[in-house]
Design an enzyme around this catalytic site. Sequence first.
Site, PDB file in Angstrom:
ATOM      1  N   ARG A   5       0.880  -1.178   0.000  1.00  0.00           N
ATOM      2  CA  ARG A   5       0.000   0.000   0.000  1.00  0.00           C
ATOM      3  C   ARG A   5       0.907   1.214   0.000  1.00  0.00           C
ATOM      4  NH1 ARG A   5      -5.374   1.351   3.469  1.00  0.00           N
ATOM      5  NH2 ARG A   5      -6.176   0.020   1.820  1.00  0.00           N
ATOM      6  N   HIS A  54      -7.266   1.117  -6.643  1.00  0.00           N
ATOM      7  CA  HIS A  54      -7.517   0.180  -5.536  1.00  0.00           C
ATOM      8  C   HIS A  54      -8.194  -1.078  -6.097  1.00  0.00           C
ATOM      9  CE1 HIS A  54      -7.830  -1.250  -1.578  1.00  0.00           C
ATOM     10  NE2 HIS A  54      -8.701  -0.427  -1.049  1.00  0.00           N
ATOM     11  N   GLN A  79     -10.191  -3.682  -3.826  1.00  0.00           N
ATOM     12  CA  GLN A  79     -11.503  -3.224  -3.376  1.00  0.00           C
ATOM     13  C   GLN A  79     -12.569  -3.540  -4.419  1.00  0.00           C
ATOM     14  OE1 GLN A  79     -12.337  -1.712  -0.339  1.00  0.00           O
ATOM     15  NE2 GLN A  79     -14.360  -2.209  -1.133  1.00  0.00           N
ATOM     16  N   ASP A 109     -17.352   7.351  -1.859  1.00  0.00           N
ATOM     17  CA  ASP A 109     -16.159   7.179  -1.026  1.00  0.00           C
ATOM     18  C   ASP A 109     -15.943   8.519  -0.319  1.00  0.00           C
ATOM     19  OD1 ASP A 109     -13.800   6.285   0.131  1.00  0.00           O
ATOM     20  OD2 ASP A 109     -12.612   6.349  -1.720  1.00  0.00           O
ATOM     21  N   CYS A 169     -16.424   1.695   0.163  1.00  0.00           N
ATOM     22  CA  CYS A 169     -15.263   0.849   0.483  1.00  0.00           C
ATOM     23  C   CYS A 169     -14.903   0.906   1.970  1.00  0.00           C
ATOM     24  CB  CYS A 169     -14.070   1.231  -0.380  1.00  0.00           C
ATOM     25  SG  CYS A 169     -13.453   2.904  -0.073  1.00  0.00           S
ATOM     26  N   ARG A 229     -13.885  -8.612   1.032  1.00  0.00           N
ATOM     27  CA  ARG A 229     -12.452  -8.373   0.841  1.00  0.00           C
ATOM     28  C   ARG A 229     -11.683  -9.657   1.190  1.00  0.00           C
ATOM     29  NH1 ARG A 229     -10.274  -3.248   0.873  1.00  0.00           N
ATOM     30  NH2 ARG A 229      -8.412  -4.411   0.232  1.00  0.00           N
TER      31      ARG A 229
HETATM   32  N1   CP Z   1     -11.384  -0.236   2.029  1.00  0.00           N
HETATM   33  C1   CP Z   1     -10.114  -0.335   2.481  1.00  0.00           C
HETATM   34  O1   CP Z   1      -9.162  -0.543   1.738  1.00  0.00           O
HETATM   35  O2   CP Z   1     -10.002  -0.239   3.835  1.00  0.00           O
HETATM   36  P1   CP Z   1      -8.651  -0.072   4.640  1.00  0.00           P
HETATM   37  O3   CP Z   1      -8.073   1.255   4.320  1.00  0.00           O
HETATM   38  O4   CP Z   1      -9.094  -0.187   6.073  1.00  0.00           O
HETATM   39  O5   CP Z   1      -7.711  -1.189   4.265  1.00  0.00           O
HETATM   40  N1  NVA Z   2      -9.979   6.767  -1.349  1.00  0.00           N
HETATM   41  C1  NVA Z   2      -9.581   6.263  -0.058  1.00  0.00           C
HETATM   42  C2  NVA Z   2      -9.792   4.795   0.037  1.00  0.00           C
HETATM   43  C3  NVA Z   2      -9.420   4.180   1.348  1.00  0.00           C
HETATM   44  C4  NVA Z   2      -9.631   2.710   1.372  1.00  0.00           C
HETATM   45  C5  NVA Z   2      -8.123   6.612   0.192  1.00  0.00           C
HETATM   46  O1  NVA Z   2      -7.308   6.523  -0.735  1.00  0.00           O
HETATM   47  O2  NVA Z   2      -7.795   6.985   1.315  1.00  0.00           O
END
Ligand code: CP
Ligand code: NVA
Length: 304
Positions: free
Chosen positions: A106, A133, A136, A223, A262, A290
Site C-alpha cells: 500500500r 484500488h 476493493q 467514497d 469501500c 475483501r
Molecule cells: N477499504 C479499504 O481498503 O479499507 P482499509 O483502508 O481499512 O484497508
Molecule cells: N480513497 C480512499 C480509500 C481508502 C480505502 C483513500 O485513498 O484513502
Amino acid sequence: MKLKTKNLLTLSEISKKEFSQLIDYSIKLKKELKKGGNKPILKNKTLTMVFQKPSTRTRVSFEIGIFQLGGNAINLSSNDMQLSRGESIEDTAKTLSRYTDCIMARVYDHKMLEKIAEYSDVPVINGLSDSFHPCQILADFMTIKENKQKLKGLKIAWIGDGNNVCNSMIYGCALAEAKMSIATPKGFEPDTNVVKEAKKSTEIEITTDPKIAIKNADVVVTDTFTSIHNRDPKRIKKFLPKYQVNSDLMNLAKKNAIFLHCLPAKRGSEVTSDVIDGPQSVVWDEAENRLHTQKALMVFLINA
Ligand code: CP
Ligand code: NVA
C-alpha cells in the site's frame, strides 16, 4: 486457476474472463469457508505486506485470508524498514522476493508499486495506491454479483470524488460490461486515460449532476471526500451538500438499488447514516468480501 499477469497493480492487467473467474472463485471460497473451512491450498506460502499508509480491512483480510488457506503473512510498516533510511525500492523488492511468495504493498505513488513489481521475482499486489484500488473493486463486484446475480448491463452510479477507488471501479465496469455514470464536481473527475480505455468496453458517462448519475441505477457507490493522500479539509466544501448520498438522492435510483462504500466512511459527509446504515446498504458484506476476494487473488497469483 491462474492469471496471465504476474502482478495485480491495476484491473487493466486482467481479462474479462479472468475477472469473472476471480469473482466466481471468491464466491466458492466463501461458501467453502462457511461450510467448515478452506483447504490449505497455500500451505507454507508467505505473503509480505508493506504499508506506507494506514489500513484496517486490507491488512486484516490479507493476513487472515492467507492463514485460512494454510499460509502466513508478515506485516511491515515502511517506517520500520530500511526504506525509511534511504534503501532503494529496487534493493528492497529484490531482497523481499528472496524470502516470500508474494508482496502486497500500500503506497502513495503508484510508480513506486510499478518499481517494486519490476524488481520483484514474485507477484506484487496493489493494496491501494493514490491512483488505484483493484482489490476493493474485486470485492465490490463480488458483492454486486451476490445481490444482483449478474453484472453485465447493470447501471452503477459513482457519486463524489473521482479518486483511486473510482478509477478502479471504471476498469471493473469495463471488465464486467456494466454501465457507469459518474457525478463529480468540476476538477474532481477520474483519470481521463482510464475513462478512455474503459469506453472501449462499456458506456461511461461523466456529469456534474448526481441526479443524472443516480437515475435508475442498480448500484450506488461513493467514497470519502478526503483520501489518505488528499486530506485537505477544504475539499469537502466543493462536494457538500450536492454530492452527499442521502435518502432523497438514493430515492432516484432503482427501488432495489444497493449502496456500496469501500470504508472507512464519514457519516454526515459523503453519505448519511440512514443510507449507509439503512436497508439498501451492503457495506458489511462488501467489507467481508475483501477476505474472500483477497484469497482468490492470492491463489490465482501464487499458485500460477
Ligand atoms: N477499504 C479499504 O481498503 O479499507 P482499509 O483502508 O481499512 O484497508
Ligand atoms: N480513497 C480512499 C480509500 C481508502 C480505502 C483513500 O485513498 O484513502
